[in-house]
Design an enzyme around this catalytic site. Structure first.
Site, short mmCIF file in Angstrom:
data_model
loop_
_atom_site.label_atom_id
_atom_site.label_comp_id
_atom_site.label_asym_id
_atom_site.label_seq_id
_atom_site.Cartn_x
_atom_site.Cartn_y
_atom_site.Cartn_z
CD GLU A 127 -1.58 -2.49 1.51
OE1 GLU A 127 -0.43 -2.60 2.00
OE2 GLU A 127 -2.34 -3.46 1.36
CG HIS B 253 -13.83 -3.77 3.13
ND1 HIS B 253 -13.96 -3.41 1.81
CD2 HIS B 253 -14.08 -5.10 3.17
CE1 HIS B 253 -14.28 -4.47 1.08
NE2 HIS B 253 -14.36 -5.51 1.89
CD GLN C 93 -8.34 -7.98 7.14
OE1 GLN C 93 -8.22 -7.84 5.94
NE2 GLN C 93 -7.30 -8.30 7.93
C1 LIG Z 1 -1.80 -4.95 4.41
C2 LIG Z 1 -2.87 -5.81 3.85
N1 LIG Z 1 -3.34 -5.55 2.61
C3 LIG Z 1 -4.33 -6.29 2.10
C4 LIG Z 1 -4.88 -7.32 2.82
C5 LIG Z 1 -6.06 -8.10 2.26
N2 LIG Z 1 -5.68 -9.48 1.97
C6 LIG Z 1 -6.01 -10.50 2.80
S1 LIG Z 1 -5.41 -11.97 2.29
C7 LIG Z 1 -4.73 -11.27 0.89
C8 LIG Z 1 -3.97 -12.09 -0.09
C9 LIG Z 1 -2.99 -12.93 0.60
O1 LIG Z 1 -2.26 -13.73 -0.28
P1 LIG Z 1 -0.95 -14.39 0.27
O2 LIG Z 1 -0.24 -13.34 1.08
O3 LIG Z 1 -0.18 -14.99 -0.83
O4 LIG Z 1 -1.49 -15.48 1.29
P2 LIG Z 1 -1.99 -16.97 1.02
O5 LIG Z 1 -1.92 -17.25 -0.44
O6 LIG Z 1 -1.05 -17.82 1.78
O7 LIG Z 1 -3.37 -17.04 1.57
C10 LIG Z 1 -4.97 -9.89 0.87
C11 LIG Z 1 -4.52 -8.98 -0.18
C12 LIG Z 1 -4.36 -7.56 4.11
N3 LIG Z 1 -4.85 -8.54 4.90
N4 LIG Z 1 -3.35 -6.81 4.59
#
Ligand SMILES: Cc1ncc(C[n+]2csc(CCOP(=O)(O)OP(=O)(O)O)c2C)c(N)n1
Lengths: 296, 308
Positions: free
Chosen positions: B54, B104, B116
């Site tokens: 971000e 959100h 969140q």
């Molecule tokens: C700082 C932040 N930005 C956005 C999110 C929203 N978010 C939740 S899970 C996710 C994707 C996660 O993917 P990854 O990190 O590869 O995890 P996995 O595939 O192991 O679930 C996002 C963007 C968040 N939790 N934290």
């Protein structure tokens, strides 16, 4: 043309097993059983909650099952000991896997699992160490856990304590700048008491990591930051075990284990499917998933 | 039947992007959640996926703005407003024409819980010089607020909901930047509400008619600059003022109104919001009930305040 590939196989098997004691068969079976039970509970919890993240919870099951049963050896009784090993779930949305594990090792009752995400429950959608003190660090905003783990490893050194800090990160987290700030700090402070697992399942929320924002070459990047680096199949218990037999404790280097995993692992229709990142299974899919798991 | 303001934003962005080629959008792996996915599909050359990063997204948006584009960078309010110092330097201090969109917001997101939930974003964003802060209330207002953000020269923060919100404005509604909107006239108490709480406040006010309490309801969509004149004028008309928002009690609408009135027209104010605690998991409805944000909870607060 003569085919010598069989030779390679023999050579591979030989070098692979030689000198390293194979994991005890009964231990391996018991961890496998633990992993299966965790997956079943993850599905049941997410179905009951009606929301949550199946893909990333399922991809880290073997890592957690191995770690907590063989290394951290967490029990209800030792959970708050001063010299306990610490575990930081940096990818907080994968917490159903931790809750499922905690119910298998007697920290949670099964019925408590199904309070996940409900008002007043200690089992928040993302880990909350105040509401549920068996969690070491509250997470859920990606990219912050490793820094906290580094602070904990520094704290252990300052106290001359010899517990280990384990941290589980996701590949998507590697996109955060703070991760690289932390990755720089680990070797600087000689944190050989810190072991980081990367749940490298190649998928994030909106799609495949290499399309959203490539993180490759992960191995070269982390190695060039001076971490002691390993690369394994994160679902293969023998490989996880073998890494531990290779790691050197007192060499001043933090450890980083790239674990190649499969998002949604264990449930055929969830595997490698972006759609199952953050959607809970409805009744029919949950039933199908549970049947598959029972038969496995 | 209403829809989430993030969805209205997504629609508006596509429509406006059609006409204005300077509009670009940046994403931090949440395009399906913050509803910029449709823009991405329609204008792939003007959509930039930055990944879960971000701070970088905000900085890159600033660079695009300083190059003449109108970037919208969207993520959950908690994450994007959480990159405060990058926003302070690269956007606000540079007077970069960046539109920051935080979706959100509030307890209304439900089950995902505190990590969140944008609960402090209004407070943070209001504190930045030159930052315009808008929380639209429903579909028509959101669409017009996005159009306003495009034509406004300078940084804007838009706060949007995950959950459906009911329409409170008529179809022919016209968004007036910086002006509060009287939705219901009254004479006993004035209720300034913003965002998702406006509808519940309106419902509560209508129900209280039967109990002999005649409340005025005003929608404050622009939190900065706040509608000074209207707030002062209403404080002169009414002895009791209440503010309502799905946000920490510190730094949001309640604070903005209190700031104006304490210097101009001191009058008793009751602030309804999240009482300086973190959020938690639960269904949106149950959380609204628990925190007194539903119709019944608001009615109770109003009655208690009337007696005080
Ligand atoms: C700082 C932040 N930005 C956005 C999110 C929203 N978010 C939740 S899970 C996710 C994707 C996660 O993917 P990854 O990190 O590869 O995890 P996995 O595939 O192991 O679930 C996002 C963007 C968040 N939790 N934290």
């Amino acid at each position: 043309m003569l085919d010598f590939s069989f030779l390679k196989l023999i050579l591979f098997t030989y070098t692979f097993n030689f000198g390293v004691p194979l994991m005890d068969k009964t231990i391996k079976e018991s961890i496998k059983e633990l992993a299966k039970k965790m997956r079943i509970k993850i599905i049941k919890m997410l179905y009951t909650a009606g929301s949550g993240h199946p893909g990333g919870s399922l991809s880290c099951v073997e890592i957690l099952a191995y770690l907590f049963s063989q290394k951290i050896k967490r029990t209800r009784e030792n959970a708050f000991d001063e010299d306990r090993h610490r575990f930081v779930l940096s990818k907080g949305h994968g917490v159903p896997a931790v809750y499922a594990l905690f119910s298998e090792i007697g920290i949670l009752k099964e019925e408590e699992l199904y309070q996940l995400r409900k008002v007043g429950s200690p089992l928040q959608g993302h880990p909350d160490r105040v509401k549920f003190p068996y969690i070491e660090v509250s997470t859920g905003s990606l990219g912050q856990g490793l820094s906290v783990a580094i602070g904990m490893a520094m704290g252990a050194k300052l106290k001359n304590a010899d517990y280990t800090i384990y941290c589980l990160c996701s590949d998507g987290e590697l996109q955060q700048g703070q991760m690289w700030e932390a990755l720089m700090a680990g070797p600087k402070f000689n944190l050989d008491n810190l072991i980081v697992f990367l749940d490298y399942n190649k998928i994030q929320l909106d799609g495949w990591v290499d399309r959203i924002m490539p993180v490759e070459p992960v191995k070269d990047k982390i190695a060039s930051f001076n971490w002691e680096l390993y690369e394994i199949d994160g679902h293969d218990l023998e490989q996880i075990d073998k890494v531990f037999s290779k790691m050197k404790r007192n060499n001043g280097k933090p450890k980083f284990i790239i674990c190649h995993t499969i998002k949604g692992k264990g449930i055929s229709f969830m595997e490698n499917d972006v759609e199952w990142h953050g959607v809970a299974p409805k009744k029919e899919d949950a039933q199908k998933a549970l049947e598959e798991l029972e038969e496995s | 039947m209403g829809k989430p303001t993030r969805a209205s934003f997504g629609e508006a962005l596509v429509e406006l992007g059609e006409k204005n080629k300077k509009i670009v959008a940046l994403d931090a792996d949440l395009s399906r959640s913050v509803k910029t996915a449709a823009f991405a599909e329609k204008f792939p050359e003007r959509f930039f996926e930055i990944g879960i990063a971000e701070s970088n997204m905000v900085g890159v948006a600033a660079g695009l703005a300083l190059s003449g584009f109108i970037p919208f960078c969207a993520s959950f309010a908690a994450f994007v407003a959480g990159r405060f110092e990058t926003i302070r330097m690269s956007v606000a201090y540079c007077q970069a024409n960046v539109k920051i969109v935080g979706t959100h917001c509030g307890l209304g997101i439900g089950e995902d819980g505190n990590s969140q939930m944008g609960l402090e974003d209004l407070s943070i964003m209001r504190s930045l010089p030159g930052m315009v802060v808008i929380q639209p209330v429903d579909h028509v207002e959101t669409k017009q607020a996005v159009a306003f953000a495009v034509q406004h020269q300078g940084p804007v923060y838009l706060r949007l909901t995950r959950q459906d919100v009911e329409d409170v404005n008529p179809r022919d509604y016209s968004f007036q930047f910086g002006k509060g909107v009287v939705l219901k006239k009254g004479k006993d108490i004035v209720l300034f509400a913003t965002g998702a709480l406006v509808y519940h406040t309106l419902e509560a006010a209508l129900s209280l008619e039967k109990e002999g309490i005649n409340a005025e309801v005003i929608n404050i969509h622009t939190l900065k600059p706040i509608d000074n004149d209207l707030v002062i004028q209403k404080a002169k008309e009414f002895k009791r003022i209440m503010t309502l928002e799905d946000h920490n009690i510190i730094g949001g609408l309640g604070s903005a109104v209190a700031e104006v009135l304490s210097e101009n027209e001191p009058v008793k104010i009751k602030r309804i919001g999240v009482m300086d605690v973190f959020g938690e998991s639960g269904s949106p409805d149950e959380l609204y009930q628990k925190y007194g944000f539903d119709k019944e909870g608001i009615m109770k607060s109003i009655k208690a305040f009337m007696k005080s």
